[in-house]
Design a protein around this motif. Structure first.
Motif, PDB file in Angstrom:
ATOM      1  N   THR A  41       8.242 -12.255  31.122  1.00  0.00           N
ATOM      2  CA  THR A  41       7.816 -12.132  30.189  1.00  0.00           C
ATOM      3  C   THR A  41       6.522 -12.529  28.970  1.00  0.00           C
ATOM      4  O   THR A  41       5.614 -12.586  29.098  1.00  0.00           O
ATOM      5  CB  THR A  41       8.577 -11.888  28.577  1.00  0.00           C
ATOM      6  OG1 THR A  41       9.488 -10.795  29.628  1.00  0.00           O
ATOM      7  CG2 THR A  41       8.112 -11.124  27.456  1.00  0.00           C
ATOM      8  N   ILE A  54       6.366  -7.401  24.993  1.00  0.00           N
ATOM      9  CA  ILE A  54       7.406  -7.296  24.963  1.00  0.00           C
ATOM     10  C   ILE A  54       8.488  -6.730  26.118  1.00  0.00           C
ATOM     11  O   ILE A  54       7.870  -5.772  27.062  1.00  0.00           O
ATOM     12  CB  ILE A  54       7.250  -6.372  23.828  1.00  0.00           C
ATOM     13  CG1 ILE A  54       6.985  -6.429  22.949  1.00  0.00           C
ATOM     14  CG2 ILE A  54       8.804  -5.752  23.584  1.00  0.00           C
ATOM     15  CD1 ILE A  54       7.128  -7.407  21.939  1.00  0.00           C
ATOM     16  N   ASN A  55       9.797  -7.025  26.456  1.00  0.00           N
ATOM     17  CA  ASN A  55      10.556  -7.016  27.004  1.00  0.00           C
ATOM     18  C   ASN A  55      11.557  -5.862  26.727  1.00  0.00           C
ATOM     19  O   ASN A  55      12.141  -6.211  25.841  1.00  0.00           O
ATOM     20  CB  ASN A  55      10.701  -7.563  28.284  1.00  0.00           C
ATOM     21  CG  ASN A  55      12.190  -7.622  29.272  1.00  0.00           C
ATOM     22  OD1 ASN A  55      12.682  -7.134  29.632  1.00  0.00           O
ATOM     23  ND2 ASN A  55      11.254  -7.960  30.572  1.00  0.00           N
ATOM     24  N   GLU A  56      11.664  -5.105  27.211  1.00  0.00           N
ATOM     25  CA  GLU A  56      13.031  -4.132  26.215  1.00  0.00           C
ATOM     26  C   GLU A  56      14.220  -3.579  27.475  1.00  0.00           C
ATOM     27  O   GLU A  56      14.503  -2.631  27.414  1.00  0.00           O
ATOM     28  CB  GLU A  56      12.436  -3.284  26.124  1.00  0.00           C
ATOM     29  CG  GLU A  56      11.508  -2.685  24.750  1.00  0.00           C
ATOM     30  CD  GLU A  56      11.187  -1.601  23.797  1.00  0.00           C
ATOM     31  OE1 GLU A  56      11.389  -1.144  23.539  1.00  0.00           O
ATOM     32  OE2 GLU A  56       9.932  -1.597  24.168  1.00  0.00           O
ATOM     33  N   ASP A  57      14.028  -4.771  28.642  1.00  0.00           N
ATOM     34  CA  ASP A  57      15.315  -4.079  29.735  1.00  0.00           C
ATOM     35  C   ASP A  57      15.989  -4.009  28.797  1.00  0.00           C
ATOM     36  O   ASP A  57      16.921  -5.199  28.391  1.00  0.00           O
ATOM     37  CB  ASP A  57      14.555  -4.847  30.813  1.00  0.00           C
ATOM     38  CG  ASP A  57      13.278  -4.937  31.567  1.00  0.00           C
ATOM     39  OD1 ASP A  57      13.234  -3.739  31.529  1.00  0.00           O
ATOM     40  OD2 ASP A  57      12.862  -5.846  33.017  1.00  0.00           O
ATOM     41  N   VAL A  58      17.335  -3.491  29.260  1.00  0.00           N
ATOM     42  CA  VAL A  58      18.450  -3.753  29.007  1.00  0.00           C
ATOM     43  C   VAL A  58      19.536  -4.418  30.012  1.00  0.00           C
ATOM     44  O   VAL A  58      19.857  -3.848  31.377  1.00  0.00           O
ATOM     45  CB  VAL A  58      19.611  -1.983  28.464  1.00  0.00           C
ATOM     46  CG1 VAL A  58      20.948  -2.498  28.278  1.00  0.00           C
ATOM     47  CG2 VAL A  58      18.627  -1.601  27.730  1.00  0.00           C
ATOM     48  N   GLN A  92      14.696  -9.575  19.660  1.00  0.00           N
ATOM     49  CA  GLN A  92      15.234  -7.552  18.189  1.00  0.00           C
ATOM     50  C   GLN A  92      16.302  -7.129  18.531  1.00  0.00           C
ATOM     51  O   GLN A  92      16.260  -7.204  19.729  1.00  0.00           O
ATOM     52  CB  GLN A  92      13.950  -7.365  18.079  1.00  0.00           C
ATOM     53  CG  GLN A  92      14.267  -6.403  17.042  1.00  0.00           C
ATOM     54  CD  GLN A  92      12.759  -5.544  16.719  1.00  0.00           C
ATOM     55  OE1 GLN A  92      12.523  -4.357  17.189  1.00  0.00           O
ATOM     56  NE2 GLN A  92      12.038  -5.738  15.557  1.00  0.00           N
ATOM     57  N   ASN A  93      17.386  -7.164  17.897  1.00  0.00           N
ATOM     58  CA  ASN A  93      19.109  -6.400  18.266  1.00  0.00           C
ATOM     59  C   ASN A  93      19.442  -7.624  19.663  1.00  0.00           C
ATOM     60  O   ASN A  93      19.502  -8.674  18.815  1.00  0.00           O
ATOM     61  CB  ASN A  93      18.755  -5.244  19.278  1.00  0.00           C
ATOM     62  CG  ASN A  93      17.974  -3.980  17.699  1.00  0.00           C
ATOM     63  OD1 ASN A  93      18.344  -4.482  16.876  1.00  0.00           O
ATOM     64  ND2 ASN A  93      18.147  -2.851  18.830  1.00  0.00           N
ATOM     65  N   CYS A  95      18.303  -7.144  22.978  1.00  0.00           N
ATOM     66  CA  CYS A  95      18.183  -7.521  23.850  1.00  0.00           C
ATOM     67  C   CYS A  95      16.373  -7.014  24.768  1.00  0.00           C
ATOM     68  O   CYS A  95      15.650  -7.357  25.202  1.00  0.00           O
ATOM     69  CB  CYS A  95      18.645  -6.533  25.307  1.00  0.00           C
ATOM     70  SG  CYS A  95      18.107  -4.345  24.383  1.00  0.00           S
ATOM     71  N   LYS A  96      15.546  -7.120  23.270  1.00  0.00           N
ATOM     72  CA  LYS A  96      14.366  -6.916  22.666  1.00  0.00           C
ATOM     73  C   LYS A  96      13.691  -7.838  22.871  1.00  0.00           C
ATOM     74  O   LYS A  96      13.494  -8.272  21.804  1.00  0.00           O
ATOM     75  CB  LYS A  96      14.090  -5.748  21.787  1.00  0.00           C
ATOM     76  CG  LYS A  96      12.497  -5.964  22.059  1.00  0.00           C
ATOM     77  CD  LYS A  96      12.187  -4.166  20.820  1.00  0.00           C
ATOM     78  CE  LYS A  96      10.797  -3.811  21.515  1.00  0.00           C
ATOM     79  NZ  LYS A  96      10.543  -2.901  19.986  1.00  0.00           N
ATOM     80  N   ASN A 120      13.901  -0.019  15.159  1.00  0.00           N
ATOM     81  CA  ASN A 120      14.210  -0.565  16.978  1.00  0.00           C
ATOM     82  C   ASN A 120      15.750   0.176  16.750  1.00  0.00           C
ATOM     83  O   ASN A 120      16.279   0.146  17.913  1.00  0.00           O
ATOM     84  CB  ASN A 120      13.982  -1.336  17.127  1.00  0.00           C
ATOM     85  CG  ASN A 120      14.259  -1.959  18.395  1.00  0.00           C
ATOM     86  OD1 ASN A 120      13.395  -1.741  18.919  1.00  0.00           O
ATOM     87  ND2 ASN A 120      15.106  -3.152  19.320  1.00  0.00           N
ATOM     88  N   LYS A 122      18.917   2.053  17.917  1.00  0.00           N
ATOM     89  CA  LYS A 122      19.173   2.764  18.931  1.00  0.00           C
ATOM     90  C   LYS A 122      21.031   3.394  18.847  1.00  0.00           C
ATOM     91  O   LYS A 122      21.298   1.993  19.111  1.00  0.00           O
ATOM     92  CB  LYS A 122      18.639   2.280  20.743  1.00  0.00           C
ATOM     93  CG  LYS A 122      17.202   2.232  20.383  1.00  0.00           C
ATOM     94  CD  LYS A 122      16.542   1.888  21.728  1.00  0.00           C
ATOM     95  CE  LYS A 122      15.538   1.889  21.686  1.00  0.00           C
ATOM     96  NZ  LYS A 122      14.799   1.387  23.142  1.00  0.00           N
TER      97      LYS A 122
END
Length: 128
Positions: A41, A54-58, A92-93, A95-96, A120, A122
């Motif tokens: 990232t 931003i990386n949103e890979d779970v 954030q959360n 994994c973000k 954010n 989910k």
């Protein structure tokens, strides 16, 4: 345990200070998934010249989740990575990961705001 510390590095730490390069190598070797996410990232941010990446890979496994949590929750590990790449990191959360240019103050504040956290949420990440 957060890191798998080579005996030579542990001996060095017991005698005094360690180098940041050795610390970063320990992080990279101990937490390869987390390193790939955070370093990747930061590298994308630098490559595209943007203010934010931003990386949103779970993460796909519990082990990957754990690695990401450990790296981002550790002030010393996160700060070492920030210094290496000249970025500010945020989480954030569960994994973000956000990487921010040093002058991206407003974007950083928005990312870490209460509003952004609420927006954010989910359902599929309820038990992450």
């Amino acid at each position: 345990m957060s890191l798998t510390v080579p005996s030579a590095l542990l001996d060095q730490a017991q005698r005094g200070s360690i180098s940041e390069e050795d610390f970063l190598a320990c992080i990279q070797q101990s937490l390869p998934y987390a390193w790939s996410v955070v370093a990747g990232t930061a590298e994308k941010l630098q490559a595209n010249g943007a203010a934010v990446e931003i990386n949103e890979d779970v993460p796909q496994t519990d082990a990957e989740w754990g690695q990401l949590f450990r790296l981002m929750a550790s002030d010393s590990m996160r700060a070492a990575v920030e210094r290496k790449y000249g970025v500010r990191l945020a989480f954030q959360n569960c994994c973000k990961v956000g990487a921010f240019a040093q002058d991206a103050t407003e974007q950083y504040k928005e990312f870490v705001s209460m509003r952004a956290q609420i927006l954010n949420q989910k359902p599929e990440l309820l038990n992450c």
